[in-house]
Motif scaffolding. Structure first.
Motif, PDB file in Angstrom:
ATOM      1  N   ALA A 134      18.450 -10.276   6.293  1.00  0.00           N
ATOM      2  CA  ALA A 134      17.425 -10.631   5.307  1.00  0.00           C
ATOM      3  C   ALA A 134      16.561  -9.419   5.014  1.00  0.00           C
ATOM      4  CB  ALA A 134      16.571 -11.789   5.841  1.00  0.00           C
ATOM      5  N   MET A 135      17.203  -8.348   4.539  1.00  0.00           N
ATOM      6  CA  MET A 135      16.460  -7.141   4.189  1.00  0.00           C
ATOM      7  C   MET A 135      15.578  -7.416   2.977  1.00  0.00           C
ATOM      8  SD  MET A 135      16.395  -4.458   5.799  1.00  0.00           S
ATOM      9  CE  MET A 135      17.290  -3.859   7.198  1.00  0.00           C
ATOM     10  N   PRO A 136      14.300  -7.065   3.029  1.00  0.00           N
ATOM     11  CA  PRO A 136      13.468  -7.230   1.840  1.00  0.00           C
ATOM     12  C   PRO A 136      13.976  -6.279   0.751  1.00  0.00           C
ATOM     13  CG  PRO A 136      12.223  -6.226   3.657  1.00  0.00           C
ATOM     14  CD  PRO A 136      13.599  -6.477   4.167  1.00  0.00           C
ATOM     15  N   SER A 137      13.897  -6.705  -0.500  1.00  0.00           N
ATOM     16  CA  SER A 137      14.220  -5.749  -1.554  1.00  0.00           C
ATOM     17  C   SER A 137      13.030  -4.803  -1.638  1.00  0.00           C
ATOM     18  CB  SER A 137      14.432  -6.481  -2.878  1.00  0.00           C
ATOM     19  OG  SER A 137      13.243  -7.124  -3.248  1.00  0.00           O
ATOM     20  N   GLY A 138      13.303  -3.566  -1.988  1.00  0.00           N
ATOM     21  CA  GLY A 138      12.210  -2.597  -1.997  1.00  0.00           C
ATOM     22  C   GLY A 138      12.009  -2.011  -0.626  1.00  0.00           C
ATOM     23  N   CYS A 139      10.784  -1.502  -0.394  1.00  0.00           N
ATOM     24  CA  CYS A 139      10.499  -0.838   0.873  1.00  0.00           C
ATOM     25  C   CYS A 139      10.628  -1.830   2.023  1.00  0.00           C
ATOM     26  CB  CYS A 139       9.096  -0.258   0.851  1.00  0.00           C
ATOM     27  SG  CYS A 139       8.632   0.482   2.426  1.00  0.00           S
ATOM     28  N   ALA A 140      11.451  -1.479   3.009  1.00  0.00           N
ATOM     29  CA  ALA A 140      11.712  -2.414   4.106  1.00  0.00           C
ATOM     30  C   ALA A 140      10.466  -2.659   4.942  1.00  0.00           C
ATOM     31  CB  ALA A 140      12.841  -1.880   4.991  1.00  0.00           C
ATOM     32  N   PHE A 141       9.547  -1.714   4.934  1.00  0.00           N
ATOM     33  CA  PHE A 141       8.335  -1.883   5.729  1.00  0.00           C
ATOM     34  C   PHE A 141       7.276  -2.672   4.954  1.00  0.00           C
ATOM     35  CE2 PHE A 141       4.344  -0.167   7.738  1.00  0.00           C
ATOM     36  CZ  PHE A 141       4.555  -0.730   8.996  1.00  0.00           C
ATOM     37  N   GLY A 142       7.510  -2.860   3.640  1.00  0.00           N
ATOM     38  CA  GLY A 142       6.550  -3.522   2.757  1.00  0.00           C
ATOM     39  C   GLY A 142       5.876  -4.759   3.336  1.00  0.00           C
ATOM     40  N   PRO A 143       6.659  -5.738   3.812  1.00  0.00           N
ATOM     41  CA  PRO A 143       6.052  -6.987   4.287  1.00  0.00           C
ATOM     42  C   PRO A 143       5.063  -6.789   5.436  1.00  0.00           C
ATOM     43  CG  PRO A 143       8.420  -7.247   3.998  1.00  0.00           C
ATOM     44  CD  PRO A 143       8.116  -5.805   3.791  1.00  0.00           C
ATOM     45  N   ARG A 144       5.160  -5.676   6.156  1.00  0.00           N
ATOM     46  CA  ARG A 144       4.249  -5.474   7.294  1.00  0.00           C
ATOM     47  C   ARG A 144       3.174  -4.442   6.967  1.00  0.00           C
ATOM     48  NH1 ARG A 144       8.075  -3.825  12.161  1.00  0.00           N
ATOM     49  NH2 ARG A 144       6.379  -4.489  13.533  1.00  0.00           N
ATOM     50  N   CYS A 145       3.206  -3.934   5.718  1.00  0.00           N
ATOM     51  CA  CYS A 145       2.405  -2.760   5.401  1.00  0.00           C
ATOM     52  C   CYS A 145       1.045  -3.164   4.853  1.00  0.00           C
ATOM     53  CB  CYS A 145       3.153  -1.906   4.373  1.00  0.00           C
ATOM     54  SG  CYS A 145       2.344  -0.352   4.020  1.00  0.00           S
ATOM     55  N   THR A 146       0.002  -2.494   5.341  1.00  0.00           N
ATOM     56  CA  THR A 146      -1.353  -2.829   4.874  1.00  0.00           C
ATOM     57  C   THR A 146      -1.706  -2.066   3.604  1.00  0.00           C
ATOM     58  OG1 THR A 146      -2.085  -1.209   6.504  1.00  0.00           O
ATOM     59  CG2 THR A 146      -2.367  -3.529   7.079  1.00  0.00           C
ATOM     60  N   SER A 147      -0.928  -0.999   3.278  1.00  0.00           N
ATOM     61  CA  SER A 147      -1.248  -0.217   2.080  1.00  0.00           C
ATOM     62  C   SER A 147      -0.343  -0.581   0.913  1.00  0.00           C
ATOM     63  CB  SER A 147      -1.090   1.280   2.358  1.00  0.00           C
ATOM     64  OG  SER A 147      -1.338   1.570   3.694  1.00  0.00           O
ATOM     65  N   ARG A 148       0.311  -1.710   0.984  1.00  0.00           N
ATOM     66  CA  ARG A 148       1.316  -2.096   0.009  1.00  0.00           C
ATOM     67  C   ARG A 148       0.761  -2.166  -1.419  1.00  0.00           C
ATOM     68  NH1 ARG A 148       6.156  -5.277   0.021  1.00  0.00           N
ATOM     69  NH2 ARG A 148       6.264  -6.165  -2.057  1.00  0.00           N
ATOM     70  N   VAL A 149       1.532  -1.609  -2.384  1.00  0.00           N
ATOM     71  CA  VAL A 149       1.167  -1.700  -3.805  1.00  0.00           C
ATOM     72  C   VAL A 149       2.368  -2.216  -4.586  1.00  0.00           C
ATOM     73  CG1 VAL A 149      -0.522   0.170  -3.698  1.00  0.00           C
ATOM     74  CG2 VAL A 149       1.882   0.687  -4.226  1.00  0.00           C
ATOM     75  N   ALA A 150       2.174  -2.408  -5.894  1.00  0.00           N
ATOM     76  CA  ALA A 150       3.243  -2.972  -6.720  1.00  0.00           C
ATOM     77  C   ALA A 150       4.508  -2.128  -6.687  1.00  0.00           C
ATOM     78  CB  ALA A 150       2.756  -3.126  -8.164  1.00  0.00           C
ATOM     79  N   ALA A 151       4.340  -0.806  -6.648  1.00  0.00           N
ATOM     80  CA  ALA A 151       5.499   0.092  -6.679  1.00  0.00           C
ATOM     81  C   ALA A 151       6.429  -0.133  -5.494  1.00  0.00           C
ATOM     82  CB  ALA A 151       5.015   1.541  -6.685  1.00  0.00           C
ATOM     83  N   CYS A 152       5.930  -0.726  -4.432  1.00  0.00           N
ATOM     84  CA  CYS A 152       6.720  -0.876  -3.206  1.00  0.00           C
ATOM     85  C   CYS A 152       7.874  -1.860  -3.354  1.00  0.00           C
ATOM     86  CB  CYS A 152       5.820  -1.293  -2.050  1.00  0.00           C
ATOM     87  SG  CYS A 152       4.540  -0.075  -1.706  1.00  0.00           S
ATOM     88  N   SER A 153       8.010  -2.518  -4.511  1.00  0.00           N
ATOM     89  CA  SER A 153       9.159  -3.393  -4.697  1.00  0.00           C
ATOM     90  C   SER A 153      10.421  -2.599  -5.013  1.00  0.00           C
ATOM     91  CB  SER A 153       8.864  -4.411  -5.802  1.00  0.00           C
ATOM     92  OG  SER A 153       8.524  -3.700  -6.961  1.00  0.00           O
TER      93      SER A 153
END
Ligand SMILES: Nc1ncnc2c1ncn2[C@@H]1O[C@H](COP(=O)(O)OP(=O)(O)O)[C@@H](O)[C@H]1O
Ligand SMILES: [Mg+2]
Lengths: 325, 324
Positions: A285-304
């Protein structure tokens, strides 16, 4: 030609996928790294990030028939991916040696450690049984096993974990390899023994001049031994830099998080990292986009989208927010 | 190295003592029929029963009775049958023992060699047609009862096609002692040993394959590969070598049981007067001294075999050596 080869090992765009009953999983996606002669490359990341698989691929030791490996792995300029078993065998143990995490299970229980060291010596050289045994005693002395003349006839179960790991290291060094891959060699040991083994590896690196790829999930260990650092997450390299930059100017939020998780200088070092919120994604169940995204506190729209490594060659990170463009 | 051996010898003596007491109690102390009339057999005259009572000291306390029985069995060895007047029990068992031992040892040799061959080959060619073929053949071997196989073999080699050149070497059924004719001894044993071995070849082949395949997943195999050791050497020197430990355990159990008389059906089919056959006859006639002697001597074989296997164990598994 040899002068042109600054690097001992060059891994380019390595992909490793496994066909499983639940579909194909991508364990390694486009990993690239170099190892220069004599340097210590620390590879760090949580459990499951693909550290072991990457280096097993280098050794040609992924035996799972369902594995698909692509990319390029060059050792002293020679391509190892697709090399014959015979060619790989002459490199394994002689030019690249590997030591594994658990010294309790990584030695064959029915042979003495002297026998097992001699087996490696004789697999690659013309030594007689007697010479190989003498070499074993010599190596056991070098790794600081007390009473090596006697220890050479001991069975693995007669040695403590730390002593076994020393024996395994002695074995790995038996052919003076140019590259030593150490896969979490201290994780299964208790703290004081861990420190001794790290000291030993640092000393052997000076004496034997081997480059070392040191795999660990522990930033504290990286701080002690590495020259350069590769941070891995979910089968990708998310940051690479020299040790100083990793510790003083980390760019990737994951590296940040790992650094936060280093325990204080005093006190016990925990076996697992626990302070990063959430868990690494499952390969299924790899996230699409940055794999660290779901755990990331600095996440932005571009991270998809999936970030690539950016920045100057000496320090690169794969992050849209903090990476350098 | 010496201490564990002595310890196992001690265990052996204790086990034998326990078994003999237990067997004795079963025949002499269980309430119900009186032991004297049981030993004397059905329709025995009162004089016979009285003679039995005197001979076995049955009016004395139980421990004395036990000692008398043990003396008759192991020291004077003059235990006689009353059902079958004058039949000397111990010499009969002693004559039967080499027959059973030859049969079982021959079979064991065959099944070890072929079991190893099949196990190693199947593991080396795991999941190829070679592996599948060998495993199907093993399964067929396991599912053929040894006595049935023996009967079929006899049908071919003894009667119908005996004169056919392929089978004309087969001697008549029965046993020839080695000292009389080593050649006939060997020839008479070939087919019985083979038919007894077939099922075990299948079992050992499959067990060994499974053990080797499992061992190949161990960390130390990965270490050996990382050392640059060749695949064939890894298979034989590492995976097979460590797999042998559990096979030896299995072998000790099987061998001990067979020597103790479990090969009875094969013995009957091939007209061999082995330990199994003697026990079987004793049971048919309800001949207590014969049963008693056969059971105890069988137990002795089983215990000796187990002790030998334990020592073999010490030899092949260094982890067994350290404890006291
Ligand atoms: N034979 C295999 N089949 C399927 N998935 C595998 C196999 N071997 C490893 N993996 C997966 O590859 C990923 C990376 O594993 P690994 O390299 O061992 O991680 P690390 O060493 O960083 O802890 C893990 O998610 C693991 O489950
Ligand atoms: Mg790992």
């Amino acid at each position: 030609m040899a002068d042109a080869l600054r690097n001992l090992l060059e891994v380019r765009d390595l992909h490793v996928a496994f066909r499983t009953s639940r579909g194909k999983v991508q364990a390694i996606s486009g990993v690239s790294f170099d190892v220069a002669p004599g340097e210590v490359l620390g590879v760090v990341g949580e459990s499951g990030s693909g550290k072991t698989i990457s280096l097993l691929a280098v050794m040609g030791l992924i035996t799972d028939p369902n594995a698909e490996i692509t990319g390029s792995i060059r050792f002293r300029g020679k391509e190892l991916l697709g090399a014959s078993n015979k060619e790989l065998r002459s490199i394994r143990g002689r030019e690249i040696a590997m030591i594994f995490q658990d010294p309790m299970t990584s030695l064959t229980p029915v042979y003495t450690i002297g026998w097992q060291i001699a087996e490696q010596v004789r697999a690659h050289g013309p030594e007689t049984a007697k010479q190989a045994r003498d070499r074993a005693v010599e190596l056991l002395t070098a790794v600081g096993l007390p009473n090596p003349g006697e220890a050479v006839d001991r069975y693995p179960h007669q040695l403590s974990g730390g002593m076994r790991q020393r024996a395994v290291i002695a074995m790995a060094l038996s052919c003076n390899p140019a590259l030593l891959v150490a896969d979490e060699p201290t994780t299964a040991l208790d703290v004081t023994v861990q420190a001794q083994i790290l000291d030993l590896l640092a000393r052997l690196r000076r004496d034997f001049g081997s480059a070392i790829v040191f795999i660990t999930h522990d930033m504290g260990v990286i701080a002690e031994i590495a020259d350069r650092v590769l941070v891995m997450y979910a089968g990708r390299v998310v940051e690479r830099a020299n040790k100083r930059d990793i510790f003083l100017e980390p760019r990737h939020p994951y590296t940040h998080a790992l650094l936060q998780s280093i325990p204080p200088i005093t006190g016990d070092r925990p076996r697992r990292l626990k302070s990063i919120a959430g868990t690494p994604p499952s390969l299924f169940a790899m996230p699409s986009g940055c794999a660290f995204g779901p755990r990331c506190t600095s996440r932005v729209a571009a991270c998809s989208a999936v970030p690539g490594l950016t920045g100057e060659p000496a320090h690169q990170a794969a992050c849209f927010v903090t990476g350098m463009r | 190295m010496l201490l564990p051996v002595l310890k196992r010898l001690g265990d052996m003596v204790v086990a034998m003592f326990g078994i003999s007491v237990l067997v004795f109690l079963i025949f002499f102390a269980i309430p119900g029929a009186e032991p004297a009339s049981r030993i004397a057999g059905r329709n025995a005259s009162p004089e016979t029963v009285a003679a039995v009572r005197l001979s076995f000291g049955l009016d004395q306390p139980l421990p004395v009775q036990y000692l008398i029985m043990m003396k008759k069995l192991f020291i004077t060895q003059d235990l006689t049958s009353f059902v079958n007047r004058g039949y000397k029990v111990i010499p009969a068992v002693m004559n039967a023992a080499p027959i059973t031992l030859s049969l079982v040892a021959g079979a064991a040799l065959i099944w070890i060699v072929f079991g190893l061959l099949i196990g190693v080959l199947a593991a080396a060619f795991k999941n190829t047609w070679i592996d599948r073929l060998l495993m199907v053949m093993s399964l067929i071997g396991i599912s053929m009862p040894a006595f049935w196989l023996g009967a079929v073999i006899n049908l071919f080699t003894q009667s119908r096609w005996h004169d056919y050149w392929l089978f004309s070497w087969v001697p008549p059924l029965g046993y020839k002692p080695f000292v009389e004719s080593p050649k006939l001894w060997a020839l008479t044993l070939v087919l019985p040993c083979f038919s007894l071995a077939v099922g075990y070849i299948g079992i050992y082949g499959r067990v060994l394959r499974a053990n080797i395949v499992e061992a190949m997943q161990e960390d130390y195999i990965r270490t050996a590969r990382a050392k640059g050791v060749s695949e064939s050497r890894i298979l034989i020197r590492h995976a097979l070598r460590t797999s042998l430990i559990s096979v030896v355990t299995l072998f000790g159990l099987d061998f001990g049981q067979l020597v103790g008389g479990v090969a009875v059906l094969t013995e009957i089919v091939f007209a061999l007067q082995g330990v199994g056959k003697i026990t079987f006859d004793g049971l048919l006639n309800l001949d207590l001294p014969v049963i008693m002697a056969a059971v105890l001597y069988s137990a002795l074989f089983v215990v000796i075999c187990n002790a030998l296997v334990d020592m073999l164990y010490i030899l092949i598994d260094p982890r067994e050596r350290t404890d006291g």
